[in-house]
Scaffold this motif. Sequence first.
Motif, PDB file in Angstrom:
ATOM      1  N   SER A   1       0.834  -1.199   0.000  1.00  0.00           N
ATOM      2  CA  SER A   1       0.000   0.000   0.000  1.00  0.00           C
ATOM      3  C   SER A   1       0.870   1.251   0.000  1.00  0.00           C
ATOM      4  O   SER A   1       0.593   2.218  -0.724  1.00  0.00           O
ATOM      5  CB  SER A   1      -0.920  -0.008   1.220  1.00  0.00           C
ATOM      6  OG  SER A   1      -1.673   1.186   1.290  1.00  0.00           O
TER       7      SER A   1
ATOM      8  N   ALA B   1       2.432   1.506  -3.442  1.00  0.00           N
ATOM      9  CA  ALA B   1       1.477   1.978  -4.440  1.00  0.00           C
ATOM     10  C   ALA B   1       1.250   3.483  -4.313  1.00  0.00           C
ATOM     11  O   ALA B   1       1.137   4.189  -5.324  1.00  0.00           O
ATOM     12  CB  ALA B   1       0.153   1.227  -4.287  1.00  0.00           C
ATOM     13  N   LYS B   2       1.185   3.966  -3.099  1.00  0.00           N
ATOM     14  CA  LYS B   2       1.007   5.406  -2.885  1.00  0.00           C
ATOM     15  C   LYS B   2       2.216   6.170  -3.397  1.00  0.00           C
ATOM     16  O   LYS B   2       2.081   7.253  -3.983  1.00  0.00           O
ATOM     17  CB  LYS B   2       0.785   5.684  -1.399  1.00  0.00           C
ATOM     18  CG  LYS B   2       0.473   7.142  -1.091  1.00  0.00           C
ATOM     19  CD  LYS B   2       0.169   7.339   0.376  1.00  0.00           C
ATOM     20  CE  LYS B   2      -0.171   8.808   0.665  1.00  0.00           C
ATOM     21  NZ  LYS B   2      -0.464   9.016   2.107  1.00  0.00           N
ATOM     22  N   TYR B   3       3.395   5.617  -3.189  1.00  0.00           N
ATOM     23  CA  TYR B   3       4.612   6.271  -3.665  1.00  0.00           C
ATOM     24  C   TYR B   3       4.633   6.313  -5.192  1.00  0.00           C
ATOM     25  O   TYR B   3       4.914   7.346  -5.797  1.00  0.00           O
ATOM     26  CB  TYR B   3       5.843   5.520  -3.141  1.00  0.00           C
ATOM     27  CG  TYR B   3       7.158   6.189  -3.491  1.00  0.00           C
ATOM     28  CD1 TYR B   3       7.736   7.104  -2.633  1.00  0.00           C
ATOM     29  CD2 TYR B   3       7.805   5.908  -4.695  1.00  0.00           C
ATOM     30  CE1 TYR B   3       8.936   7.736  -2.957  1.00  0.00           C
ATOM     31  CE2 TYR B   3       8.997   6.527  -5.028  1.00  0.00           C
ATOM     32  CZ  TYR B   3       9.553   7.439  -4.153  1.00  0.00           C
ATOM     33  OH  TYR B   3      10.722   8.073  -4.488  1.00  0.00           O
ATOM     34  N   ILE B   4       4.329   5.180  -5.822  1.00  0.00           N
ATOM     35  CA  ILE B   4       4.332   5.098  -7.282  1.00  0.00           C
ATOM     36  C   ILE B   4       3.299   6.046  -7.883  1.00  0.00           C
ATOM     37  O   ILE B   4       3.507   6.611  -8.974  1.00  0.00           O
ATOM     38  CB  ILE B   4       4.062   3.652  -7.745  1.00  0.00           C
ATOM     39  CG1 ILE B   4       5.248   2.747  -7.404  1.00  0.00           C
ATOM     40  CG2 ILE B   4       3.796   3.593  -9.241  1.00  0.00           C
ATOM     41  CD1 ILE B   4       6.515   3.042  -8.182  1.00  0.00           C
ATOM     42  N   SER B   5       2.176   6.253  -7.186  1.00  0.00           N
ATOM     43  CA  SER B   5       1.132   7.133  -7.712  1.00  0.00           C
ATOM     44  C   SER B   5       1.632   8.558  -7.895  1.00  0.00           C
ATOM     45  O   SER B   5       1.148   9.293  -8.764  1.00  0.00           O
ATOM     46  CB  SER B   5      -0.089   7.120  -6.785  1.00  0.00           C
ATOM     47  OG  SER B   5       0.195   7.758  -5.545  1.00  0.00           O
ATOM     48  N   HIS B   6       2.603   8.975  -7.091  1.00  0.00           N
ATOM     49  CA  HIS B   6       3.194  10.311  -7.261  1.00  0.00           C
ATOM     50  C   HIS B   6       4.010  10.379  -8.551  1.00  0.00           C
ATOM     51  O   HIS B   6       4.035  11.412  -9.224  1.00  0.00           O
ATOM     52  CB  HIS B   6       4.075  10.658  -6.057  1.00  0.00           C
ATOM     53  CG  HIS B   6       3.315  10.906  -4.791  1.00  0.00           C
ATOM     54  ND1 HIS B   6       2.568  12.045  -4.582  1.00  0.00           N
ATOM     55  CD2 HIS B   6       3.181  10.155  -3.686  1.00  0.00           C
ATOM     56  CE1 HIS B   6       2.005  11.987  -3.380  1.00  0.00           C
ATOM     57  NE2 HIS B   6       2.365  10.856  -2.816  1.00  0.00           N
TER      58      HIS B   6
ATOM     59  N   GLN C   1       3.358   8.674 -11.206  1.00  0.00           N
ATOM     60  CA  GLN C   1       2.447   8.538 -12.333  1.00  0.00           C
ATOM     61  C   GLN C   1       1.780   9.844 -12.735  1.00  0.00           C
ATOM     62  O   GLN C   1       1.061   9.879 -13.730  1.00  0.00           O
ATOM     63  CB  GLN C   1       1.376   7.497 -11.997  1.00  0.00           C
ATOM     64  CG  GLN C   1       1.941   6.094 -11.859  1.00  0.00           C
ATOM     65  CD  GLN C   1       0.917   5.105 -11.352  1.00  0.00           C
ATOM     66  OE1 GLN C   1      -0.139   5.490 -10.838  1.00  0.00           O
ATOM     67  NE2 GLN C   1       1.203   3.815 -11.490  1.00  0.00           N
ATOM     68  N   LYS C   2       2.004  10.907 -11.989  1.00  0.00           N
ATOM     69  CA  LYS C   2       1.404  12.196 -12.311  1.00  0.00           C
ATOM     70  C   LYS C   2       2.407  13.169 -12.926  1.00  0.00           C
ATOM     71  O   LYS C   2       2.095  14.345 -13.109  1.00  0.00           O
ATOM     72  CB  LYS C   2       0.798  12.826 -11.048  1.00  0.00           C
ATOM     73  CG  LYS C   2      -0.352  12.024 -10.457  1.00  0.00           C
ATOM     74  CD  LYS C   2      -0.921  12.708  -9.224  1.00  0.00           C
ATOM     75  CE  LYS C   2      -2.087  11.900  -8.647  1.00  0.00           C
ATOM     76  NZ  LYS C   2      -2.664  12.559  -7.449  1.00  0.00           N
TER      77      LYS C   2
ATOM     78  N   ASP D   1       4.065   1.254 -14.868  1.00  0.00           N
ATOM     79  CA  ASP D   1       3.612   1.959 -13.670  1.00  0.00           C
ATOM     80  C   ASP D   1       4.425   3.221 -13.400  1.00  0.00           C
ATOM     81  O   ASP D   1       4.022   4.046 -12.572  1.00  0.00           O
ATOM     82  CB  ASP D   1       3.693   1.034 -12.450  1.00  0.00           C
ATOM     83  CG  ASP D   1       2.653  -0.071 -12.486  1.00  0.00           C
ATOM     84  OD1 ASP D   1       1.554   0.185 -13.010  1.00  0.00           O
ATOM     85  OD2 ASP D   1       2.942  -1.190 -12.020  1.00  0.00           O
TER      86      ASP D   1
ATOM     87  N   GLN E   1      -0.450   7.803 -16.365  1.00  0.00           N
ATOM     88  CA  GLN E   1      -1.554   6.889 -16.601  1.00  0.00           C
ATOM     89  C   GLN E   1      -2.589   7.549 -17.501  1.00  0.00           C
ATOM     90  O   GLN E   1      -2.977   8.697 -17.282  1.00  0.00           O
ATOM     91  CB  GLN E   1      -2.199   6.478 -15.275  1.00  0.00           C
ATOM     92  CG  GLN E   1      -1.207   5.919 -14.271  1.00  0.00           C
ATOM     93  CD  GLN E   1      -0.559   4.623 -14.727  1.00  0.00           C
ATOM     94  OE1 GLN E   1      -1.210   3.589 -14.773  1.00  0.00           O
ATOM     95  NE2 GLN E   1       0.725   4.660 -15.049  1.00  0.00           N
TER      96      GLN E   1
ATOM     97  N   GLU F   1      -7.016   3.749 -16.784  1.00  0.00           N
ATOM     98  CA  GLU F   1      -5.833   4.264 -16.096  1.00  0.00           C
ATOM     99  C   GLU F   1      -4.657   3.308 -16.271  1.00  0.00           C
ATOM    100  O   GLU F   1      -4.036   2.848 -15.310  1.00  0.00           O
ATOM    101  CB  GLU F   1      -6.125   4.502 -14.614  1.00  0.00           C
ATOM    102  CG  GLU F   1      -7.130   5.613 -14.377  1.00  0.00           C
ATOM    103  CD  GLU F   1      -7.243   5.998 -12.925  1.00  0.00           C
ATOM    104  OE1 GLU F   1      -6.645   5.291 -12.092  1.00  0.00           O
ATOM    105  OE2 GLU F   1      -7.906   6.991 -12.619  1.00  0.00           O
TER     106      GLU F   1
END
Length: 468
Positions: A323, A326-331, A333-334, A373, A377, A382
């Motif tokens: 978790s 995933a939160k780190y990777i989401s940064h 992805q933007k 990843d 996205q 996504e």
Amino acid sequence: MRERLSLNLQLFIFFLCLYESNCVQMDIVPDSERNSLPLLYQHVQYQQGSLLVEEKADILLPDTSPTKAPQPFIPLLAPSPLTPYTNNTMPRLSGLCTLKFSAADSMISTTAVDCLASFAPFLANVICCPQLQATLVILIGQSSKDSGTLALDMAQAMHCLSDVQEILTSQGANETLQTICSVYPSNLTEASCPVKDVNDFESIVDSTTLLAACEKVDPVNECCTQICQNAISEAARKIASRDGLSGINDAHILPGYSARLDDCKSIVLRWLASRIDPLPAKQVLRRISNCNLNKFCPLIFPDTQHVAKRCGNGINNKTACCSAMAKYISHLQKQSFITNLQALDCAALLGRQLQKMNISANLYDLCHISLKDFSLQVGSQESGCLLPSLPSDITLDQYTGIGFICDLNDNIAAPWPSTSQLASVSSCNKTVKMPALPAATTSGNDQNENYVMLPAMVACFMIVAILK
């Protein structure tokens, strides 16, 4: 308060997309009438003809003709808010720039699409900025046929760079390209290079050998063989040493020698652009620039301490660890679109950072993290889109929206770096199997590539999502 500002910004961007779709009326112009149009209105051509922006007064207002009942004010949505549009005004040019814009008319049109207003920041590293830089090189190179010089003085450079921005903006490009791509007037001058005159250049450099090495650049093998790049470096060293410097040995004496060499490489590229037609010259310049950009990861990595707390010193809770990951990777992805080879660099770089935080487990395998990843996205599902490592451009269709190529080989697990791997594995190392490495092909349609179209509303919601 911050959430309210974020929501307001998202709503503003969304309605801005809708507004852009209503700002212009697109009409198909017959081929017989195309040549009579002003040059700037001929910049986007499709198989059916050219798209002409037609000025209409009060186009957003409802019809209030006294002959019929007033109609409700419901703006009509164009097929896509991302179609080519202008500001309904001709670009305000300085009149003081001597560059021949007509010599690179198609290049300018391509650049305007590659640097489309809403998407330029996300395509800057891979597509927009390399295309803009190639356009500037070609403009100066082609203009040198008349001027006899491969550089502008500072005053002219300021006017010309401003004019280029004005023309691109009038064709739908982002209005802050100079900031996004870090382009300055000094980039159009000779800077510290002692040679800018065409005759001087050709008296020093073996122009025949240089042209033979760079007239046709192998799109796949050049990054490893460096045939053209070595010829450019050799020519740059010769003109850099014109005033008595003997070359590399003087780099220890002259602190600015490396910068001078880079400035002279720009002169060499402009000379090549004067001897090669604009379209082949663009291919040469973009292929060379891609060799450099594929060597580095362009992403900015946030602090990994939160991941280290959940995943370091042995993983006690896999769910909590993944978790956090995933939160780190989401940064990441933007941030921006990246190429498949850049994704490999990014995966290796992040993996080494995590290993320094006492994380020994392969988090990519544990948390099912793939190369895609690491990229922006896109689409309703996504899904990450990795651009091919070879140069590509954006396309616009008035009905379907913005289109670009994604590599279908990107759906593989991100490789976790071994403890003995101190640096990124080179794609030129034939003993190492590199995922998503493009194969040489003479066909325009590679079976490993997929053409992705972003429809109007998907593109708008995508931009809003990135701002969250």
